[in-house]
Design a protein around this motif. Structure first.
Motif, PDB file in Angstrom:
ATOM      1  N   PHE A 159       0.672  -1.081  -8.109  1.00  0.00           N
ATOM      2  CA  PHE A 159       1.964  -0.631  -7.742  1.00  0.00           C
ATOM      3  C   PHE A 159       3.200  -0.849  -8.801  1.00  0.00           C
ATOM      4  O   PHE A 159       4.180  -0.127  -8.805  1.00  0.00           O
ATOM      5  CB  PHE A 159       2.615  -1.612  -6.334  1.00  0.00           C
ATOM      6  CG  PHE A 159       1.760  -1.072  -5.177  1.00  0.00           C
ATOM      7  CD1 PHE A 159       1.574   0.188  -4.925  1.00  0.00           C
ATOM      8  CD2 PHE A 159       1.523  -2.226  -4.231  1.00  0.00           C
ATOM      9  CE1 PHE A 159       0.746   0.377  -3.727  1.00  0.00           C
ATOM     10  CE2 PHE A 159       0.974  -1.759  -2.954  1.00  0.00           C
ATOM     11  CZ  PHE A 159       0.600  -0.434  -2.999  1.00  0.00           C
ATOM     12  N   TYR A 170       1.697   7.569  -3.506  1.00  0.00           N
ATOM     13  CA  TYR A 170       2.895   6.582  -3.968  1.00  0.00           C
ATOM     14  C   TYR A 170       3.455   7.304  -5.144  1.00  0.00           C
ATOM     15  O   TYR A 170       4.736   7.059  -5.504  1.00  0.00           O
ATOM     16  CB  TYR A 170       2.080   5.191  -4.256  1.00  0.00           C
ATOM     17  CG  TYR A 170       3.086   4.296  -5.102  1.00  0.00           C
ATOM     18  CD1 TYR A 170       3.551   3.377  -4.146  1.00  0.00           C
ATOM     19  CD2 TYR A 170       3.004   4.048  -6.456  1.00  0.00           C
ATOM     20  CE1 TYR A 170       4.344   2.339  -4.816  1.00  0.00           C
ATOM     21  CE2 TYR A 170       3.858   3.084  -7.069  1.00  0.00           C
ATOM     22  CZ  TYR A 170       4.303   2.158  -6.180  1.00  0.00           C
ATOM     23  OH  TYR A 170       5.211   1.164  -6.808  1.00  0.00           O
ATOM     24  N   ALA A 219       5.412   0.881  -1.201  1.00  0.00           N
ATOM     25  CA  ALA A 219       4.273  -0.176  -1.217  1.00  0.00           C
ATOM     26  C   ALA A 219       4.166  -0.632   0.096  1.00  0.00           C
ATOM     27  O   ALA A 219       3.142  -0.837   0.584  1.00  0.00           O
ATOM     28  CB  ALA A 219       4.622  -0.945  -2.454  1.00  0.00           C
ATOM     29  N   ALA A 276       4.028  -7.063  -3.412  1.00  0.00           N
ATOM     30  CA  ALA A 276       4.082  -5.690  -3.463  1.00  0.00           C
ATOM     31  C   ALA A 276       5.504  -5.189  -3.839  1.00  0.00           C
ATOM     32  O   ALA A 276       5.677  -4.325  -4.502  1.00  0.00           O
ATOM     33  CB  ALA A 276       3.718  -5.055  -1.977  1.00  0.00           C
ATOM     34  N   GLY A 279       6.686  -3.123  -6.984  1.00  0.00           N
ATOM     35  CA  GLY A 279       7.450  -1.895  -6.642  1.00  0.00           C
ATOM     36  C   GLY A 279       8.497  -1.814  -7.695  1.00  0.00           C
ATOM     37  O   GLY A 279       8.890  -0.811  -8.571  1.00  0.00           O
TER      38      GLY A 279
END
Length: 815
Positions: free
Chosen positions: A392, A436, A472, A491, A495
Motif C-alpha cells: 500500500f 487502489y 486501504a 495499512a 497509505g
C-alpha cells in the motif's frame, strides 16, 4: 550575481539541447514515422520486461509445512508434474533398503591349514636331508618356506616336535579360520543387516542380522590365534612367537565387502516409478489462511515448475501483445483527445512524455513490489509478514500527478488508469491494487487546483496519502479480513507513506521533465515573473516606459486569453519579455521619450533599422539568458511581418531621383503569430500603445482604435497562421475595450479639488520623473499613426517641425 544566474540558465538549456541531439543522432536518417514506430516498439518491450522478464526468477512466497497461506493458490492450467521431493524420498528409501553385500569364502580355513601343513612337510624333508648329509662338511641351512620368513626354520628345526604338538597347532589354526572373519576396514558397512553371498553358490543370498555380534574382525582372530598357541604347554615362548609369525598371515577375511555389487544393486533399486502431481485448471490448492500441508507443498512446487518452464515465454509474448495494444489505445486517445488549452506539446511529444512517465511508474512499481515482499519475508509475526499491506506504500499516483502538473487533467486521468492496469499485472492481488491505484490517481488529478507553487506537490501528496489510507482500510474490509488494530494501523501508515513517496518522487522528476521536454508549467512561468531576474531588472532600470507598457500589455493579454480559453499566464509572462530588446536603445522608443525624439535627426532607414533591431536583439538576448522557447517566440511573433508604414512613406518622400527604397528594409522579420497567445499579444501591444496616446480615452475613442487595429491586423493577413476564429476575435476585441476603459477611466471630481489651470498644464515635467505623460497625445483617435498592419508608429512623428497635435485639435474646435 545576475551574470552568474544568466550563465547557469544558458548552460542548462545547452545541456538539454545537447542531450536531445545525442539521442536523435542514431535516428537522423529515419523518417518521422519510422522513428515513432521504433520508439513505440521499444517502449512496449521495455515495459513488458519490467512487468514480466522470463529470464528473472519469478517472485513468489516460500512456504514450508505448517505455514499459513498468505493468499489463495489456484492452478492456472491442467498440470502434470513430477513430484521431485516425494520421488527422491522414494528413491532414497529404495536405495537404503539395499543391504551391504559381502562375499563369503567357505574354503578359507581348509586352505590355511593346508598351506601350513605343506610348509611343515617341506621343513621335515629338509631336516631329514640334513641329517643324512651330517657327515659332510657342507650341510645346507634349514629355511621355512611358509609365511613369516625363512629364518623361522632355525626355530622349527631346533628340536623335534611330536605329532601331538603339530596337531594342536593345526587345531588352533583351523578353529580360528573357521570363524566368520571380516576386515577391520569393512566394519563401517556392518549395519543391522547385511547380505551374504557364498562364492561357491552365487545364486544363494542370505541376510545376516547383527553381524558385529557373530563375526570376528581380522585383528581379533589373529589375537585368538596367539592365545590358542599359548594354551599348548609343550611350546616355549620363543616357539609360540615363531608359530604366531608363521600362522598369522594365513588368517585372512573370509567375508569381504563388495562395493561394486552394492552400488549397482542400489542404483537398480533406485530406478523407481516417479510420483506425479496432477492438477486441473482452476483447482484450488489452498485458500488464504489455510495451513500448508506436505501435499500442498508438492502441488505448489508443481505450479512453480509449470510457471518457470517454457510456458513463461508464452506468458511474456502474450503480455507483450497486451501492453502493445494498451499503448496503441493510449496513442489514439492522445491523437483524438480534443483541444487542450494548457497543453503546448505536439501529439508526438505528448505521447513521448506519456511513455516516459509510464516507464518510470512501471519501474517504480516493480521495485517497490519486490521491496514489499522482501520486507514481509524478514518478519515472521503478523501483520508485518503480509506483503499486501506493505504494498500500500507504493507511489501509485506518481504518474497521474506528474502528468497533471505538466499537461492537463484529462490526459493525467488516462495516465493514472493506464498505470493502474499495469499495477494489476504486477501486483499479487491484481484487481484490488488496480482499484487502489485508480482511486489514488483520481485524487491526484482532481485533488489540487492550478499548479502555481512548488508546495502544490506536497499538498497533493498529503491528499493522496489520506485517500490511500482510507482506500486501504476499505480493501481490508472488502476482503473480509478481521479488523485487528495492528493491521489497520499498518495499512493506514503505508497509505500515508504512499502519498509522501508520491510527492517526493514527483518533486524529483518534475524539473527533469520540464527541462527535457521543454514544458512550461505555471510554476516555471511564475518563476520567470520575478522582478529580481536580471532581464526584468535591466528593463525597469533602462526603459521604465517599456517596462510599464509590458505590464499593461500583460494584463490586457491575460484577460483576453481567459475569454477564449487560452493560457493567460503564458501571455502575461510573454508580455514581460516581449520588448526586452529595447534595452539596447530605450530612448528611440516613444514610451521612454520625454519631449525630444531622436528619430527627428535620423534617416527613415536608420530609424527603421533601430526599431526592427529590438526584435532581433531581443531574441538573441532571450536565448543567451536561457529563456524557454515559448517565451522567446513572443518576441518576433508579436510584430509578425508588418511594415513600418509611416517610416516607409517618409523614406519614399525623402528619396532622391532614381533612389530605390526596398520595402523589406522596413518590415519586421516575423514570423507571424503561430499560436493564440502570440496573436493576442500582437493585438494587446498595439491597443495599449494607441490607448496611451489618447488625450481623452473615452469608451468611444477606445472602441474606435481597438476596432481599427484589429481590422488592420486582419487585413494585413497577420493572423493567418494561428488558430484564432472570428468569434474569438470578437471576444478579444470586447475584452480589450473593457480592460482599457477600466484602466483609463475618467476621474471623479472630489469636493474642494481645483483642477489645474491651462498655465499649470504647460509646466515642463523633469526627465527623471516616471510620468504617464510620455510620448504624444491625440484628441482625435483617427490621428494616431496606426500603420496598415495595425502597428502604432509614434516614433515616426517629427516633433521638431510639427506643432502639438492636441493644440491643433483644440484650435480647430475653437474656430
Amino acid at each position: 550575481m545576475s551574470k552568474r544566474r544568466k550563465t547557469s540558465l544558458s548552460q542548462i538549456e545547452k545541456l538539454r539541447i545537447k542531450a536531445i541531439d545525442q539521442i536523435k543522432r542514431p535516428f537522423e536518417y529515419l523518417s518521422n514515422t519510422q522513428k515513432f514506430w521504433i520508439g513505440f516498439a521499444l517502449i512496449s518491450i521495455v515495459t513488458t520486461l519490467l512487468i514480466n522478464n522470463p529470464l528473472w526468477r519469478t517472485a513468489s512466497y516460500e512456504y514450508k509445512e505448517g505455514d499459513i497461506a498468505r493468499e489463495s493458490i489456484i492452478s492456472p492450467a491442467d498440470i502434470s508434474d513430477i513430484d521431485k521431493t516425494e520421488t527422491e524420498k522414494l528413491r532414497k528409501a529404495a536405495a537404503e533398503g539395499v543391504k551391504p553385500i559381502f562375499n563369503y569364502e567357505p574354503n578359507s580355513s581348509t586352505q590355511a591349514v593346508q598351506s601350513f601343513r605343506s610348509s611343515w612337510e617341506k621343513l621335515k624333508e629338509d631336516l631329514n636331508s640334513k641329517n643324512t648329509k651330517s657327515n659332510t662338511n657342507a650341510s645346507p641351512e634349514i629355511k621355512w618356506t611358509g609365511a613369516g620368513g625363512g629364518e623361522l626354520g632355525k626355530v622349527f628345526s631346533a628340536r623335534s616336535f611330536s605329532s601331538n604338538d603339530v596337531a594342536s597347532i593345526e587345531r588352533v589354526l583351523k578353529e580360528t579360520t573357521e570363524e566368520t572373519v571380516y576386515s577391520d576396514q569393512d566394519q563401517q558397512y556392518l549395519e543391522s543387516e547385511v547380505s551374504l553371498i557364498n562364492r561357491q553358490k552365487p545364486n544363494q543370498e542370505s541376510l545376516v542380522k547383527t553381524p558385529l555380534n557373530n563375526w570376528t574382525s581380522l585383528s581379533e582372530a589373529r589375537k585368538k590365534l596367539t592365545d590358542g598357541l599359548r594354551e599348548i604347554p609343550s611350546l616355549s615362548e620363543n616357539e609360540i612367537e615363531a608359530f604366531d609369525k608363521a600362522l598369522s598371515p594365513l588368517i585372512q577375511p573370509n567375508v569381504i565387502y563388495d562395493s561394486a555389487a552394492t552400488i549397482k544393486e542400489r542404483q537398480t533399486m533406485s530406478n523407481v516409478e516417479p510420483i506425479t502431481v496432477n492438477l486441473k485448471r482452476g483447482q484450488t490448492i489452498v485458500r488464504e489462511g489455510d495451513t500448508i500441508t506436505d501435499k500442498a507443498l508438492s502441488q505448489i512446487a508443481a505450479i512453480k515448475n509449470y510457471s518457470s518452464s517454457s510456458r513463461q515465454y508464452n506468458r511474456f509474448f502474450g503480455l507483450l501483445l497486451l501492453i502493445t495494444a494498451l499503448f496503441w489505445v493510449a496513442w489514439k486517445f492522445i491523437q483524438h483527445r480534443g483541444i487542450v488549452t494548457r497543453l503546448e506539446l505536439s501529439k508526438e511529444k505528448t505521447f513521448a512524455l506519456f511513455c516516459f512517465i509510464v516507464l518510470i511508474q512501471t519501474a517504480l512499481m516493480a521495485i517497490f513490489f519486490r521491496l514489499a515482499e522482501f520486507t514481509a519475508a524478514q518478519n515472521l509475526k503478523a501483520p508485518l509478514n503480509d506483503p499486501t499491506l506493505w504494498s500500500f506504500a507504493l507511489p501509485f499516483a506518481f504518474s497521474s500527478l506528474l502528468m497533471t502538473l505538466l499537461a492537463d487533467r484529462r490526459t493525467a486521468l488516462f495516465t493514472g488508469l493506464f498505470t493502474s492496469l499495469l499495477a494489476g499485472f504486477l501486483a499479487p492481488k491484481g484487481l484490488e491494487f488496480a482499484i487502489y491505484s485508480a482511486i489514488s490517481a483520481a485524487v491526484a488529478v482532481y485533488g489540487i487546483g492550478r499548479y502555481r507553487s512548488r508546495q502544490s506537490v506536497t499538498t497533493a501528496g498529503i491528499m493522496v496519502g489520506v485517500a490511500s489510507a482510507l482506500t486501504a482500510v476499505a480493501l481490508i474490509a472488502y476482503t473480509q479480513q478481521p479488523f485487528i488494530l495492528n493491521t489497520i494501523l499498518l495499512a493506514i501508515s503505508c497509505g500515508l507513506a504512499s502519498g509522501l513517496v508520491t510527492a517526493a518522487v514527483t518533486a524529483v522528476f518534475l524539473p527533469i521533465c520540464e527541462s527535457f521536454f521543454g514544458i512550461l508549467t505555471d510554476v516555471k512561468l511564475l518563476e520567470l515573473s520575478n522582478a529580481d531576474l536580471p532581464a526584468l531588472g535591466q528593463l525597469a532600470l533602462r526603459a521604465p516606459g517599456t517596462n510599464q507598457h509590458s505590464h499593461a500589455v500583460g494584463q490586457l493579454a491575460e484577460e483576453a486569453c481567459r475569454q477564449v480559453g487560452a493560457n493567460g499566464l503564458l501571455a502575461r509572462i510573454g508580455a514581460l519579455y516581449h520588448d526586452i530588446g529595447k534595452t539596447a536603445a530605450p530612448e528611440h522608443f516613444v514610451e521612454n521619450q520625454m519631449g525630444t525624439n531622436p528619430h527627428d535627426k535620423l534617416k527613415p532607414t536608420q530609424s527603421a533599422k533601430i526599431i526592427i533591431s529590438h526584435v532581433t536583439y531581443g531574441k538573441k538576448l532571450a536565448r543567451e539568458m536561457g529563456l524557454p522557447k515559448r517565451i522567446v517566440d513572443f518576441i518576433p511573433q508579436h510584430h509578425g511581418t508588418r511594415t513600418l508604414h509611416y517610416f516607409l512613406s517618409k523614406a519614399k518622400e525623402e528619396a532622391g531621383k532614381g533612389e530605390e527604397i526596398h520595402e523589406n528594409d522596413f518590415r519586421y522579420p516575423g514570423p507571424k503569430p503561430q499560436f493564440k497567445e502570440a496573436a493576442i499579444m500582437m493585438i494587446a501591444d498595439s491597443c495599449e500603445a494607441a490607448s496611451r496616446s489618447l488625450s481623452e480615452p473615452t469608451p468611444e475613442n477606445i472602441r474606435f482604435i481597438v476596432t481599427k487595429i484589429i481590422d488592420a491586423i486582419l487585413a494585413d493577413d497577420q493572423l493567418d497562421e494561428c488558430d484564432l476564429t472570428l468569434r474569438e476575435l470578437t471576444k478579444i476585441r470586447e475584452s480589450m475595450i473593457k480592460s482599457l476603459v477600466s484602466i483609463y477611466h475618467s476621474r471623479v471630481d472630489y469636493p474642494g479639488y481645483t483642477p489645474p489651470t491651462k498655465s499649470m498644464q504647460n509646466i515642463i515635467i523633469p526627465d527623471d520623473i516616471d510620468s504617464e505623460e510620455r510620448g504624444m497625445r491625440y484628441s482625435n483617435p483617427a490621428d494616431i499613426p496606426i500603420g496598415i498592419g495595425g502597428e502604432v508608429e509614434d516614433e515616426a512623428i517629427n516633433r521638431s517641425i510639427q506643432p502639438n497635435i492636441e493644440e491643433k485639435a483644440e484650435a480647430k474646435t475653437a474656430d
